[in-house]
Design an enzyme around this catalytic site. Structure first.
Site, short mmCIF file in Angstrom:
data_model
loop_
_atom_site.label_atom_id
_atom_site.label_comp_id
_atom_site.label_asym_id
_atom_site.label_seq_id
_atom_site.Cartn_x
_atom_site.Cartn_y
_atom_site.Cartn_z
N SER A 94 0.81 -1.22 0.00
CA SER A 94 0.00 0.00 0.00
C SER A 94 0.84 1.27 0.00
O SER A 94 1.96 1.28 0.49
CB SER A 94 -0.89 0.02 1.24
OG SER A 94 -1.00 -1.24 1.79
N GLY A 95 0.29 2.30 -0.55
CA GLY A 95 0.88 3.63 -0.45
C GLY A 95 0.21 4.32 0.72
O GLY A 95 0.72 4.33 1.82
N CYS A 96 -0.95 4.87 0.50
CA CYS A 96 -1.88 5.17 1.59
C CYS A 96 -1.76 6.50 2.33
O CYS A 96 -0.79 7.22 2.20
CB CYS A 96 -1.86 4.07 2.63
SG CYS A 96 -1.85 2.43 1.99
N ALA A 97 -2.81 6.74 3.11
CA ALA A 97 -2.88 7.89 4.00
C ALA A 97 -3.37 7.40 5.35
O ALA A 97 -4.17 6.46 5.42
CB ALA A 97 -3.88 8.90 3.44
N GLY A 124 -6.68 5.47 4.33
CA GLY A 124 -7.06 5.45 2.92
C GLY A 124 -6.01 4.66 2.18
O GLY A 124 -4.82 4.84 2.39
#
Lengths: 509, 359
Positions: B9-12, B179
């Protein structure tokens, strides 16, 4: 019963030494350098092809590059089944009635599993790390660790460690020099190894030949070995060590003991091994006080008592079919370190039949042992050292990913000192001054130069390991240790992959 | 549908906590995570909320995701054998939004019979059962299993997931959110963050490059890593180190994001001994790779970065409120007037503790 036959041998020469007489300036350096008496000077340089072992000493030191050594093309007519090696051994045995002896590691073309394992690398989603810019940690501690730690607060409310840790050895690089005895190798080899181990923050291992007093200054970086012969084992020997290793087996010759012929036992070896000059030093395969795991446990704790519980005790075994269960027993018997030596490990002298046919590859043994110890929940209780033909830093990286804490190098260290893997160690005529006790040969290796070559090798491997870690996006060796998910197999069958705990290439996580 | 693929994941991430235990409704955290819309790709969003079930605070609240009705039946059969079900109900959702085709979402409030805990603590018992459910009951997945808390997650943008679960109707003293930007496989409901076990919940921005050894390390202690997602190891490592090995939280974070040896070598002897021992013994638990995580648990919230800060994290304080997020803007969005804003150093944990009782 063997009867010696005609003095004329039917065994063809393995090699042909070619001398370019136009270039040769007749300096005779090759004659002086050949320790196997394969070159004489009769008006000109004249080789005796049958005596050549292809150690390359003459060719290396010829100032005119006038010497080349080739395999004798018609020594044996080509046959894929009745290979030259088999026919040569048949002839040798027909002439002598003896066991075929050999030195160094198993040369047979078994698959080398290291070369069928490939390492992962980061792309996009997790960044790789540049080892030239960021710290890359190779530091490793060998010794038994508890499963968990306990802490308490001191009188100032500051946290302190409550758990008392078992003795640990700090390695700056997880590559150790293998057990090679003084006797099998020269004093200058031992000294080179000790100086290099000390400089590089790693360990050398005395093997079963005792520790010469010259090396006491390096004792913090020396594993002393207690083998079945107990040569040179005394209180001071145990005290002058970083760890003590009980040798049960050796990868090149599982189930086989050692034998240093009496002619090699000169004054210094006699003193170091504590045996009379000129006597054979026999170290049988079994320790005659160890016939069970309980006996082994007694010896482990006897050594711990003798060293005041301040030094880790290691047990070295050869990789065999049931190695996982055996290793589990050894850990439960109290060993702090288990060293597993695969069937491609090197040796000074052994029956070729044992070296080439007994034991199993280290890759499989290591994977099986690491998994077994984890399944039993005792992996923390001992460090795992992997030995038996670790040829390059990539092998180290793969071994660590399979679960090793550190690797051992013997042949690679000797090659860096000049060894040409001619496999004649057992003759005691090593032209490079490595596997010999002949004074005129041993002085060919200068320990200062030798140690620097070893340091350079480890420095290079250290950088290479850091590059691998960086490409994997981790900056500490413990994140590689046992991380089989970062390996994939190419061209390995399913059973092998299962034992290795590695998926085939092309399968994601 | 259960997906057996690993999803990096990259994500926030965003988290907020009232250290005095004041409860805030979920719309605040939704607003914060929604600001970082572009850090997600619509394949996963989720929230953990603490203090949302005050009237049932002594019971284990299992949030469940089921593929279909038969898997729910299989799960309930299992549950009846091992727990006392005090109440079960569908997790309320708000229809009409962007979330389509959700799985069956159900929650159970559970007690444990005394005799079941003869040889094992209640929390250990719950951990065992969660491992068993996730690995053995096909189509059933435990989304959260703590007391007075819950995880709400699914496939979609986080603000849509928050709206779908009606989080504006819940009140909690800690909220964390996530996210998701899975890059090489589709998202699935169980694979969204937070990852949760007991009251531990983890939202994670990054990837755990040491996943392989972390997983094998945890397996040695009986954890079953059925979800094959790197973040799962973080939640279990906190459970192992803090709950089972009883490490103070301050030291557990040092095991997971350890100081470099060169820094340890410079510490005073007593601290050095502590840190050396932690690295020697817990090397298999060291988290390596890019990460910023927010850990939620009943008594607080912890923010932690990887050792060389390969992922972003900003923290802020306002009165009794502690905020953490991938971006400062996500904090300013919900509290423009802050007392203090800072970016924690690599590997340095920010620990928020509840200093009172929950309102």
């Amino acid at each position: 019963m063997a009867v010696e036959l005609s003095p004329v041998s039917q065994i063809p020469a393995e090699f042909r030494v070619k001398v370019d007489h136009d270039r040769c300036r007749r300096c005779k350096r090759c004659v002086l350098n050949c320790s196997f008496s394969a070159i004489e000077f009769k008006d000109k340089v004249t080789p005796d092809h049958r005596k050549c072992v292809a150690c390359h000493r003459c060719a290396t030191f010829c100032p005119e590059s006038a010497i080349t050594i080739e395999e004798n093309p018609m020594a044996y007519k080509d046959n894929a089944n009745w290979t030259a090696r088999i026919r040569q051994n048949t002839l040798k045995q027909a002439e002598t009635g003896g066991i075929i002896l050999t030195g160094m590691g198993n040369p047979k073309p078994y698959p080398i599993i290291w070369d069928h394992l490939v390492i992962d690398a980061c792309q996009v989603t997790n960044p790789s790390i540049d080892p030239l810019r960021e710290p890359m940690e190779l530091r490793t501690y060998l010794g038994s660790k508890p499963n968990y730690l306990e802490f308490e607060n001191d009188e100032n409310g500051k946290i302190k460690l409550k758990t008392q840790l078992a003795p640990q050895i700090k390695l700056d690089i997880p590559v150790i020099f293998a057990a090679m005895s003084y006797g099998a190798v020269s004093h200058n080899v031992h000294k080179s190894l000790a100086i290099a181990a000390n400089k590089m923050g790693t360990l050398m291992n005395t093997g079963e030949g005792g520790l010469h007093e010259d090396l006491y200054p390096y004792s913090g970086r020396i594993i002393v070995q207690v083998a079945s012969g107990r040569f040179g084992v005394h209180n001071q020997y145990l005290a002058n060590s970083a760890a003590v290793e009980i040798k049960i087996g050796q990868g090149a010759k599982p189930g086989i003991g050692g034998h240093l012929p009496g002619e090699k036992v000169g004054q210094e070896i006699s003193k170091t091994r504590m045996i009379p000059v000129g006597t054979d030093a026999l170290s049988p395969a079994p320790h005659h006080d160890i016939y069970s795991i309980e006996d082994l446990s007694q010896l482990i704790y006897a050594i711990k008592e003798a060293t005041d519980y301040k030094k880790p005790v290691s047990v070295k075994i050869a990789a065999v079919h049931n190695v996982a269960a055996i290793a589990s027993g050894i850990v439960r018997a109290g060993a702090d370190i288990v060293t597993i030596d695969g069937f491609r490990g090197g040796t000074g002298a052994t029956p070729a039949i044992i070296r080439d046919n007994v034991g199993i590859p280290i890759e499989l043994a290591l994977a099986a042992v690491d998994q077994r110890l984890r399944d039993e929940g005792i992996r923390n209780q001992a460090s795992l050292i992997c030995a038996g033909s670790i040829r390059e830093a990539a092998d180290v990286a793969k071994a660590i990913a399979l679960g090793a804490d550190a690797c051992v190098i013997g042949t690679a260290a000797l090659v860096s000192l000049g060894c040409r893997v001619c496999q004649k160690c057992y003759t005691g005529n090593c032209a490079w001054g490595i596997a010999t006790q002949r004074p005129e040969l041993t002085r060919r290796l200068n320990p200062d130069v030798g140690s620097q070559r070893l340091c350079n090798l480890l420095t290079a491997w250290g950088h290479e390991l850091q590059e691998v870690l960086g490409s994997l996006g981790v900056n500490s060796i413990e994140s590689l240790r046992g991380s089989r998910e970062r390996l994939r197999g190419v061209g390995l069958d399913k059973e092998t992959l299962d034992i290795l705990g590695v998926k085939p290439a092309g399968v994601g996580m | 549908m259960r997906c057996n693929m690993r999803i990096p994941s990259g994500c926030a991430i965003s988290g907020l906590m009232s250290e005095s235990g004041g409860r805030i409704d979920g719309s605040v955290v939704i607003k914060s995570i929604a600001l970082m819309h572009d850090r997600s790709n619509g394949l996963g969003g989720g929230f953990a909320a603490y203090g949302i079930y005050p009237r049932r605070s002594d019971q284990y609240a299992f949030h469940m995701i089921f593929d279909d009705a038969p898997s729910k039946e299989r799960f309930e059969e299992y549950l009846k054998e091992h727990f006392i079900i005090d109440k079960d109900e569908i997790i309320p959702t708000r229809p009409g939004g962007d979330i389509t085709n959700p799985p069956l979402l159900w929650r159970y409030f559970l007690d444990i019979e005394e005799k079941k805990m003869e040889f094992v603590s209640d929390r250990e018992y719950v951990v065992e059962k969660v491992m068993e459910i996730n690995s053995k009951i096909d189509g059933a997945f435990v989304s959260s299993s703590g007391k007075n808390m819950g995880a709400f997650k699914g496939v979609g943008y986080p603000e849509d997931i928050g709206n779908f679960f009606k989080l504006d109707e819940y009140k909690g003293y800690i909220w964390t959110s996530h996210g998701r930007f899975p890059t090489n496989t589709p998202g699935w409901w169980g694979g969204a963050h937070p990852f949760s076990l007991l009251d531990w919940s983890i939202v994670h921005n990054g990837e755990i490059s040491s996943y392989g050894i972390n997983k094998r390390y945890l397996e040695m202690f009986g954890y079953n890593l059925a979800l094959r997602t790197d973040t799962e190891v973080v939640a279990y490592l906190f459970d192992l180190l803090v709950r089972r090995h009883k490490l103070p939280l301050e030291l557990a974070v040092k095991a997971l994001s350890a100081p470099f040896w060169k820094n340890i070598d410079r510490m005073d002897p007593q601290t050095r001994e502590v840190m050396e021992a932690i690295r020697m013994v817990y090397g298999g638990g060291l988290l390596n790779g890019p990460f910023s995580i927010i850990l939620g648990h009943n008594r607080g919230m912890v923010g932690l970065n990887d050792r060389i800060k390969l992922r972003p994290m900003t923290c802020a304080r306002k009165d009794d409120m502690l905020y953490m997020a991938s971006e400062e803007s996500a904090i300013r969005e919900i509290q423009p007037d802050l007392d203090r804003v800072w970016s924690p150093k690599a590997g340095e944990a920010v620990i928020g503790n509840l200093n009172g009782e929950v309102e």
